[in-house]
Write a protein that holds these residues in place. Structure first.
Motif, short mmCIF file in Angstrom:
data_model
loop_
_atom_site.label_atom_id
_atom_site.label_comp_id
_atom_site.label_asym_id
_atom_site.label_seq_id
_atom_site.Cartn_x
_atom_site.Cartn_y
_atom_site.Cartn_z
N ALA A 11 0.82 -1.21 0.00
CA ALA A 11 0.00 0.00 0.00
C ALA A 11 0.86 1.26 0.00
O ALA A 11 0.55 2.25 -0.67
CB ALA A 11 -0.93 0.00 1.22
N ASP A 12 1.97 1.23 0.74
CA ASP A 12 2.85 2.40 0.79
C ASP A 12 3.46 2.69 -0.58
O ASP A 12 3.57 3.85 -0.99
CB ASP A 12 3.97 2.18 1.81
CG ASP A 12 3.45 2.25 3.25
OD1 ASP A 12 2.35 2.81 3.45
OD2 ASP A 12 4.15 1.75 4.15
N GLY A 13 3.85 1.62 -1.27
CA GLY A 13 4.42 1.80 -2.60
C GLY A 13 3.41 2.38 -3.57
O GLY A 13 3.72 3.27 -4.37
N LEU A 14 2.16 1.91 -3.49
CA LEU A 14 1.11 2.43 -4.38
C LEU A 14 0.74 3.86 -4.02
O LEU A 14 0.38 4.66 -4.90
CB LEU A 14 -0.12 1.53 -4.29
CG LEU A 14 0.04 0.15 -4.95
CD1 LEU A 14 -1.21 -0.69 -4.72
CD2 LEU A 14 0.32 0.28 -6.44
N LYS A 15 0.84 4.22 -2.74
CA LYS A 15 0.57 5.60 -2.34
C LYS A 15 1.58 6.55 -2.99
O LYS A 15 1.22 7.65 -3.44
CB LYS A 15 0.65 5.73 -0.82
CG LYS A 15 -0.56 5.17 -0.08
CD LYS A 15 -0.38 5.34 1.43
CE LYS A 15 -1.56 4.74 2.20
NZ LYS A 15 -1.39 4.85 3.67
N ALA A 16 2.84 6.13 -3.04
CA ALA A 16 3.87 6.96 -3.67
C ALA A 16 3.59 7.12 -5.16
O ALA A 16 3.73 8.21 -5.73
CB ALA A 16 5.25 6.34 -3.44
N LYS A 46 -4.13 -4.35 -11.02
CA LYS A 46 -4.68 -3.01 -11.08
C LYS A 46 -4.92 -2.46 -9.67
O LYS A 46 -5.56 -3.10 -8.85
CB LYS A 46 -5.99 -3.02 -11.86
CG LYS A 46 -6.69 -1.66 -11.91
CD LYS A 46 -8.02 -1.77 -12.61
CE LYS A 46 -8.80 -0.47 -12.52
NZ LYS A 46 -10.13 -0.56 -13.16
N PRO A 47 -4.41 -1.23 -9.38
CA PRO A 47 -4.65 -0.64 -8.07
C PRO A 47 -6.14 -0.44 -7.80
O PRO A 47 -6.93 -0.26 -8.73
CB PRO A 47 -3.92 0.71 -8.16
CG PRO A 47 -2.86 0.49 -9.19
CD PRO A 47 -3.50 -0.42 -10.20
N GLY A 48 -6.54 -0.47 -6.53
CA GLY A 48 -7.94 -0.34 -6.16
C GLY A 48 -8.46 1.08 -6.30
O GLY A 48 -7.74 2.01 -6.66
N ALA A 49 -9.75 1.24 -5.94
CA ALA A 49 -10.42 2.53 -6.10
C ALA A 49 -9.80 3.62 -5.23
O ALA A 49 -9.95 4.81 -5.51
CB ALA A 49 -11.91 2.39 -5.75
N GLU A 50 -9.09 3.22 -4.16
CA GLU A 50 -8.45 4.23 -3.31
C GLU A 50 -7.23 4.86 -3.98
O GLU A 50 -6.65 5.81 -3.46
CB GLU A 50 -8.04 3.60 -1.96
CG GLU A 50 -6.95 2.54 -2.05
CD GLU A 50 -7.49 1.14 -2.29
OE1 GLU A 50 -6.83 0.17 -1.85
OE2 GLU A 50 -8.57 1.02 -2.91
N LYS A 72 -2.36 -12.07 -24.96
CA LYS A 72 -1.67 -12.36 -23.70
C LYS A 72 -2.30 -11.54 -22.58
O LYS A 72 -2.55 -10.36 -22.75
CB LYS A 72 -0.18 -12.02 -23.78
CG LYS A 72 0.57 -12.90 -24.77
CD LYS A 72 2.05 -12.57 -24.73
CE LYS A 72 2.84 -13.45 -25.70
NZ LYS A 72 4.28 -13.15 -25.65
N GLY A 73 -2.55 -12.14 -21.44
CA GLY A 73 -3.12 -11.43 -20.31
C GLY A 73 -2.14 -10.43 -19.76
O GLY A 73 -0.95 -10.66 -19.74
N VAL A 74 -2.66 -9.29 -19.30
CA VAL A 74 -1.80 -8.27 -18.71
C VAL A 74 -2.20 -7.94 -17.28
O VAL A 74 -1.73 -6.98 -16.71
CB VAL A 74 -1.82 -6.98 -19.57
CG1 VAL A 74 -1.20 -7.25 -20.91
CG2 VAL A 74 -3.24 -6.47 -19.74
N GLY A 75 -3.12 -8.73 -16.71
CA GLY A 75 -3.43 -8.55 -15.30
C GLY A 75 -4.21 -7.29 -15.01
O GLY A 75 -3.94 -6.59 -14.04
N VAL A 76 -5.22 -6.95 -15.84
CA VAL A 76 -6.02 -5.76 -15.61
C VAL A 76 -7.43 -5.99 -16.09
O VAL A 76 -7.65 -6.65 -17.10
CB VAL A 76 -5.41 -4.54 -16.33
CG1 VAL A 76 -5.34 -4.75 -17.80
CG2 VAL A 76 -6.20 -3.28 -16.01
N ASN A 77 -8.41 -5.48 -15.37
CA ASN A 77 -9.80 -5.52 -15.79
C ASN A 77 -10.11 -4.24 -16.55
O ASN A 77 -10.34 -3.20 -15.96
CB ASN A 77 -10.73 -5.63 -14.57
CG ASN A 77 -10.55 -6.94 -13.86
OD1 ASN A 77 -10.22 -7.94 -14.48
ND2 ASN A 77 -10.74 -6.94 -12.55
N LEU A 78 -10.09 -4.32 -17.86
CA LEU A 78 -10.38 -3.15 -18.67
C LEU A 78 -11.88 -2.93 -18.73
O LEU A 78 -12.65 -3.88 -18.61
CB LEU A 78 -9.82 -3.33 -20.09
CG LEU A 78 -8.31 -3.43 -20.16
CD1 LEU A 78 -7.89 -3.76 -21.58
CD2 LEU A 78 -7.65 -2.14 -19.70
#
Length: 227
Positions: A11-16, A46-50, A72-78
């Motif tokens: 979470a800290d990394g995503l906050k930055a 994919k990061p969450g709504a926060e 190829k999958g990229v790990g995201v819900n488009l």
């Protein structure tokens, strides 16, 4: 300089990352770059709504990667799509082809370079080279060119001097000036691009060397002024 983030799985990394992307579309610059791909490869999903900025950026980069690696999958819900496998391999595949060309700010994710791309790149390179030349300083030089004696053909002396041609050298007006005993010297103006022409080398390597030294006995710099 490359932009990097650590611990993007936390979470800290995503906050930055969220704070960095505030008001930005991409991690660095106005277009998707290698920085975006490297950071994308480090984000597990994919990061969450926060984290709205990070989530928007993730979708943008994911779409670009998916275009380059269809199927190829990229790990995201488009938007409008189902859940894709959590696999950042396509992004990592792009990211590992990293620093071979650091001068390119934009990353070509959409195939091989076209003729139009190559032409545009050549035009940018030519424009940079032209701008660099314009930035080079210039100098105005007044030079005395002295003959061997009063029998030297001064017309041929001038022709010999002006026959020296090189990039960054422009010959200007000249005149003959009496120095005594029937001898005249030639005073001539020239303009040089400082980065391309050395007046000392011009004299030593050209004006006082064969065949010009058949007419020229010596050369003196009378005035040297930056333009």
């Amino acid at each position: 300089m490359a932009v990097t983030f650590s611990e993007l799985h936390t979470a800290d990394g995503l906050k930055a990352l969220e704070a960095h992307l505030a008001g930005k579309t991409y991690v660095s610059g106005d277009a998707i770059s290698k920085d975006d791909i490297k950071v994308f490869a480090a984000v597990p999903s994919k990061p969450g709504a926060e984290f709205p900025n990070a989530a928007r950026w993730y979708e943008t980069v994911a779409a670009a990667v998916a275009s380059r690696f269809p199927g190829k999958g990229v790990g995201v819900n488009l938007p409008g799509a189902g859940s894709a496998p959590a696999a950042a391999a396509p992004a990592a595949e792009v990211a590992k082809d990293d620093d071979d060309d650091d001068d390119d700010d934009d990353l070509d994710l959409f195939g091989d370079e076209t003729e139009e791309d190559k032409k545009a790149a050549d035009e940018r390179a030519a424009a940079k080279a032209s701008a660099k030349k314009k930035e080079s300083g210039k100098s105005s030089v007044l030079m005395d060119v002295k003959p061997w004696d009063d029998e030297t053909d001064m017309k041929k002396l001038e022709e010999a001097v002006r026959s020296v041609q090189m990039e960054g050298l422009t010959w200007g007006a000249s005149k003959l000036v009496p120095v005594g005993y029937g001898i005249k010297k030639m005073t001539i103006m020239l303009t040089i691009v400082d980065d391309l022409v050395s007046v000392d080398s011009l004299i030593e390597d050209h004006l006082t060397e064969a065949p010009i030294n058949e007419y020229v006995q010596s050369c003196d710099i009378v005035a040297f002024n930056k333009i």
